[in-house]
Each structure stands twice: as C-alpha cells, then as structure tokens.
Enzyme design. Structure first.
Site, short mmCIF file in Angstrom:
data_model
loop_
_atom_site.label_atom_id
_atom_site.label_comp_id
_atom_site.label_asym_id
_atom_site.label_seq_id
_atom_site.Cartn_x
_atom_site.Cartn_y
_atom_site.Cartn_z
N CYS A 136 -12.53 13.36 -4.72
CA CYS A 136 -13.29 12.22 -4.83
C CYS A 136 -14.68 12.09 -4.10
O CYS A 136 -14.54 12.41 -2.94
CB CYS A 136 -12.22 11.02 -4.70
SG CYS A 136 -12.97 9.15 -5.28
N CYS A 140 -12.50 5.50 -0.20
CA CYS A 140 -11.62 4.31 -0.10
C CYS A 140 -10.52 4.18 0.90
O CYS A 140 -9.85 5.26 0.55
CB CYS A 140 -11.35 3.51 -1.45
SG CYS A 140 -12.65 3.49 -2.69
N CYS A 143 -6.79 4.50 -0.13
CA CYS A 143 -6.46 5.36 -1.42
C CYS A 143 -6.08 6.78 -0.99
O CYS A 143 -6.85 7.60 -0.06
CB CYS A 143 -7.51 5.51 -2.29
SG CYS A 143 -7.32 6.54 -3.87
N GLY A 192 -10.66 10.74 -8.62
CA GLY A 192 -12.10 10.62 -8.75
C GLY A 192 -12.81 9.34 -9.14
O GLY A 192 -11.97 8.56 -9.63
N GLU A 193 -14.26 9.42 -9.22
CA GLU A 193 -14.81 8.35 -9.79
C GLU A 193 -15.44 8.33 -10.86
O GLU A 193 -16.57 9.46 -10.79
CB GLU A 193 -15.97 7.95 -8.63
CG GLU A 193 -16.98 7.05 -9.01
CD GLU A 193 -16.53 5.61 -9.82
OE1 GLU A 193 -16.72 5.35 -10.88
OE2 GLU A 193 -15.71 4.71 -8.93
N SER A 224 -12.04 2.69 -15.21
CA SER A 224 -12.18 2.06 -13.68
C SER A 224 -12.96 2.57 -12.71
O SER A 224 -13.18 3.71 -12.49
CB SER A 224 -10.67 2.18 -13.03
OG SER A 224 -10.50 1.54 -11.85
N SER A 246 -12.43 -1.67 -9.40
CA SER A 246 -11.56 -1.62 -8.36
C SER A 246 -12.12 -2.35 -7.28
O SER A 246 -12.92 -2.12 -6.53
CB SER A 246 -11.55 -0.15 -7.92
OG SER A 246 -10.66 0.36 -6.76
N PHE A 247 -11.69 -3.59 -7.08
CA PHE A 247 -12.40 -4.75 -6.49
C PHE A 247 -12.15 -4.75 -4.96
O PHE A 247 -12.53 -4.59 -3.92
CB PHE A 247 -12.29 -6.06 -7.07
CG PHE A 247 -13.14 -7.03 -6.82
CD1 PHE A 247 -14.71 -6.84 -7.11
CD2 PHE A 247 -13.03 -8.38 -6.19
CE1 PHE A 247 -15.69 -7.73 -6.59
CE2 PHE A 247 -14.02 -9.37 -5.88
CZ PHE A 247 -15.27 -9.05 -6.26
N HIS A 248 -10.71 -5.41 -4.95
CA HIS A 248 -9.84 -5.34 -3.58
C HIS A 248 -10.57 -6.10 -2.24
O HIS A 248 -9.75 -6.32 -1.18
CB HIS A 248 -9.94 -3.77 -2.92
CG HIS A 248 -9.56 -2.96 -3.98
ND1 HIS A 248 -8.35 -2.98 -4.89
CD2 HIS A 248 -9.88 -1.73 -4.58
CE1 HIS A 248 -8.11 -2.09 -5.77
NE2 HIS A 248 -9.21 -1.31 -5.56
N ASN A 323 0.53 1.04 -2.22
CA ASN A 323 1.58 2.02 -2.66
C ASN A 323 1.35 2.98 -1.16
O ASN A 323 0.44 3.81 -1.13
CB ASN A 323 1.35 2.99 -3.76
CG ASN A 323 1.60 1.90 -4.88
OD1 ASN A 323 2.76 1.30 -5.19
ND2 ASN A 323 0.56 1.61 -5.88
N CYS A 366 -0.36 4.08 -8.13
CA CYS A 366 -1.75 3.90 -8.13
C CYS A 366 -2.20 4.20 -6.58
O CYS A 366 -1.42 3.77 -5.82
CB CYS A 366 -2.14 2.42 -8.54
SG CYS A 366 -3.66 2.01 -8.37
#
Length: 393
Positions: A136, A140, A143, A192-193, A224, A246-248, A323, A366
C-alpha cells in the site's frame, strides 16, 4: 478481543504458468486493444470485431481458461491463438476457509509478488473484496496492510483476474445473472489505495461491468478511497461506481495520525469532493467507513461532529469494530460504546450499521490483509495510538 474460533484451512497449489514475452495475456485488455492484438496476430480485419466478441464472451462470460475450450472458433484459429497469446489468472497459493464461510485467497502474480483477495458470503449477496496494489502507498496506522511497503500497482489483468479466480473456485460460471451468482458484488477494499492506480482499476472495472462478459451493474461495485481528492471526480466520470470513504476521524488532528494522507487533503477538501461526486443521491449514497478505536475516535462528541460534517451529503455510515492484528497499537471499542455512537448517528437520520467482523480467524477481516511473506517478516515497532484531541471535544 473475542475468543478465537477454529480455523479450517484448505491448501490449493496450482502449477505456475510461465509467461513468454512473445505471448501476451488477453485477460485485462480493453476491447479495442484486444481487437488490435487479434489483427496483429493475423485475424482478418473484417472478422476482428466478431472474433473479439467471441473471445471476450469465452473469457468473461463462460470462464474459459484456454483457447481449446472455445469450440465455436475453428480449430486452426484456436491453435493460432494459443501460439500467440495466453489466458492467465493469478496463481492460487493458498485458499483459507473461515468458520463463518469467508474465503481468503493468497495469490501470486508476475514477479513472484503476492496479494490477498477475500470472498464474503451473505444471505442476499456474495461480495468479493479485491486488491489494487501489492502492499500500500499509504500508512494508515490502524491497518495491517499499511505496514507493508508498496511494491507496485496491479495491472488490469491482475485486478480482473481476482474475479476470475474466485468464480473458478466457487463454481460460479454459467449461473445466469448477478442475482443467481455467488459473486454478485465487488468492493475495492483489499490491499492498496485504488486511486493511486486509477487507470488500471478503471479498465478492470469496465471489463467487470461489460454486458457481454462479467456483466455486473455499476451499482454492485464500490470503490473505497482514503481520500485522494483529485481522483474522486474521475471515479464518478470514468467508472461511475458507488463510492466509499475511509474516514475514521472527525478532526484533522486525529485523522492526520490515523489516515496520514489527510495532511495533504484534509477533511474539508475531502467532503467538498464528496458533495460534488456525480450521481450522488438518496438512492446512491456515499458510504463513510469509520473504524471504532477505543478511546481514540469513539466518543459521543465524535459522533455529533460526524453528523455535522456530512450534513447535506446523501450518506450512510458503516461502523467497523477494529479488527486486531499482530503488533496493532489499538483496541476495539467496547460494544456498548459502539451502540451509543450508532444511536447518535441514527437519531440524526443516517443509517449506521455496525459491520459484523468476517473472517477474523483467518486474518481476512477489514484492515487485516497482508501477504503471507510480508506477514512472516519481523514486525515493525508499533506506533503509539493518537490521543483524543481535547480541544475538539
């Protein structure tokens, strides 16, 4: 973390097909490029459009894995095709089966690199979560994939090939329309993005949506992004699928730490792009994904800020219990905290389903995807979790 459940693992090892440079792969080629390749191989121009349509249907509608299966083509022509081209999918290294029915595929692609793809069966659909990069671009902090360095972008063949592999494994060819298929929906939420590989993602998804092939509706495909703002408009114009963000976090201070791309395109810029997204409406809402991290972004004040931020955007909020993964610096919010957060969002008029973790026992949930070889490497030191921003509460 919930108690672990037994893992059922089924190893599938397929022989690696070595590709010769003189035999390009027809999988992943746009129609025009496929036609040009056939003409260059000796197909008469007057027949090229028909041959393109026939081969396209064999690859994407019937799932053919070799030219010999294409029985409505003359034998000599099939021999010619086999001499000049391949029909290549990613190699299945392992297939893991979760206790809840989720399947995770470890796939090897050109160069010996590995990616992961996840199939999630549900009562009303079967969702395939596909990857767009090896590793990626982003980092983040919540993740697992973000701890793996970016190796390269996937090609259109490697992206659409994940769909072919899953349909092979599920016996999903010849079932009719998407409502009858086991793979009925696609989410670009794997490794990945996607918007750092927009061209390849676009070409692969246009193949997935083509009515003479895989034939998925654009409304069955969700992309996403963590917020590559300049590319969001392109998604709406060139792919026209559904959009997830993908806000968070509800303040730039916290999002800068959780989703570092926010330092380049902040919350205000991201939401402006969402408001301008083509076709966004009550029937085609934007999904805001929000991972629930204990003591970081899960307060009542966060919930109230969230609904104010997205006011006026047709949206739903997917609340995702964190997760865990080895070395993760975060904990999952308590169920009661998630319920209280969801209640505030619901009262504001937004749907806020809590995503039930799927495939946790095989690290398929996820934020848990990471290639097996990278997972085996020494873990990098865990970062300290960001503290809640007291000035914003």
């Amino acid at each position: 973390m919930p108690a672990s459940v037994p893992i059922t693992q089924d190893l599938v090892t397929l022989p690696r097909q070595q590709l010769a440079a003189a035999r390009p792969n027809l999988v992943g080629l746009p129609r025009a490029e496929l036609t040009a390749a056939l003409i260059a191989a000796g197909t008469p121009e007057a027949q090229a459009a028909m041959r393109t349509r026939q081969i396209w249907q064999w690859i994407y509608h019937k799932g053919a894995r070799d030219f010999a299966a294409m029985t409505n083509l003359a034998r000599d022509y099939r021999v010619l095709l086999a001499e000049r081209f391949t029909i290549t999918r990613p190699e299945v290294v392992t297939r893991q089966l979760s206790s809840d029915g989720t399947r995770k595929y470890l796939l090897r692609i050109e160069g010996g690199h590995e990616i992961e793809t996840v199939y999630i069966p549900e009562t009303d659909r079967g969702t395939l979560c596909i990857s767009s990069q090896v590793g990626c671009t982003l980092t983040c902090s919540f993740c697992h994939t973000g701890t793996q360095r970016l190796v390269r972008n996937l090609t259109p063949a490697e992206i659409v090939g994940q769909i072919l592999v899953a349909r092979d494994d599920l016996g999903d060819w010849g079932r009719g329309g998407p409502d009858r298929r086991l793979v009925s929906n696609i989410v670009l939420m794997g490794m990945g993005e996607p918007l750092y590989n927009t061209d390849a993602v676009r070409d692969a998804m246009l193949i997935a949506m083509d009515g003479e092939g895989i034939a998925l509706s654009r409304r069955r495909i969700t992309l996403s992004t963590s917020g590559i703002v300049p590319e969001i408009a392109r998604v709406g114009e060139e792919i026209n699928c559904l959009l997830a963000i993908s806000f968070h976090a509800t303040t730039d201070a916290i999002r800068d730490q959780l989703v570092p791309i926010n330092r380049r395109w902040n919350i205000a810029a991201l939401l402006e792009a969402c408001r301008a997204y083509p076709r966004v409406s009550n029937s085609e809402r934007i999904t805001f994904e929000y991972v629930m991290l204990k003591g970081v972004n899960d307060s009542d004040a966060d919930a109230r800020r969230l609904v104010k931020l997205i006011a006026g955007i047709p949206a739903k909020i997917n609340l995702i219990p964190f997760n865990p993964w080895p070395g993760a610096p975060y904990e999952r919010s308590e169920p009661e905290r998630i319920e209280a957060f969801a209640a505030i969002v619901n009262r504001a008029g937004y749907s806020s389903p809590v995503r039930r973790p799927r495939g946790e026992d095989i690290m398929a949930a996820c934020g848990q995807l990471k290639s097996a070889t990278e997972r085996a490497r020494r873990l990098r030191p865990a970062a300290s979790p960001p503290a809640a921003d007291p000035a914003a509460v």
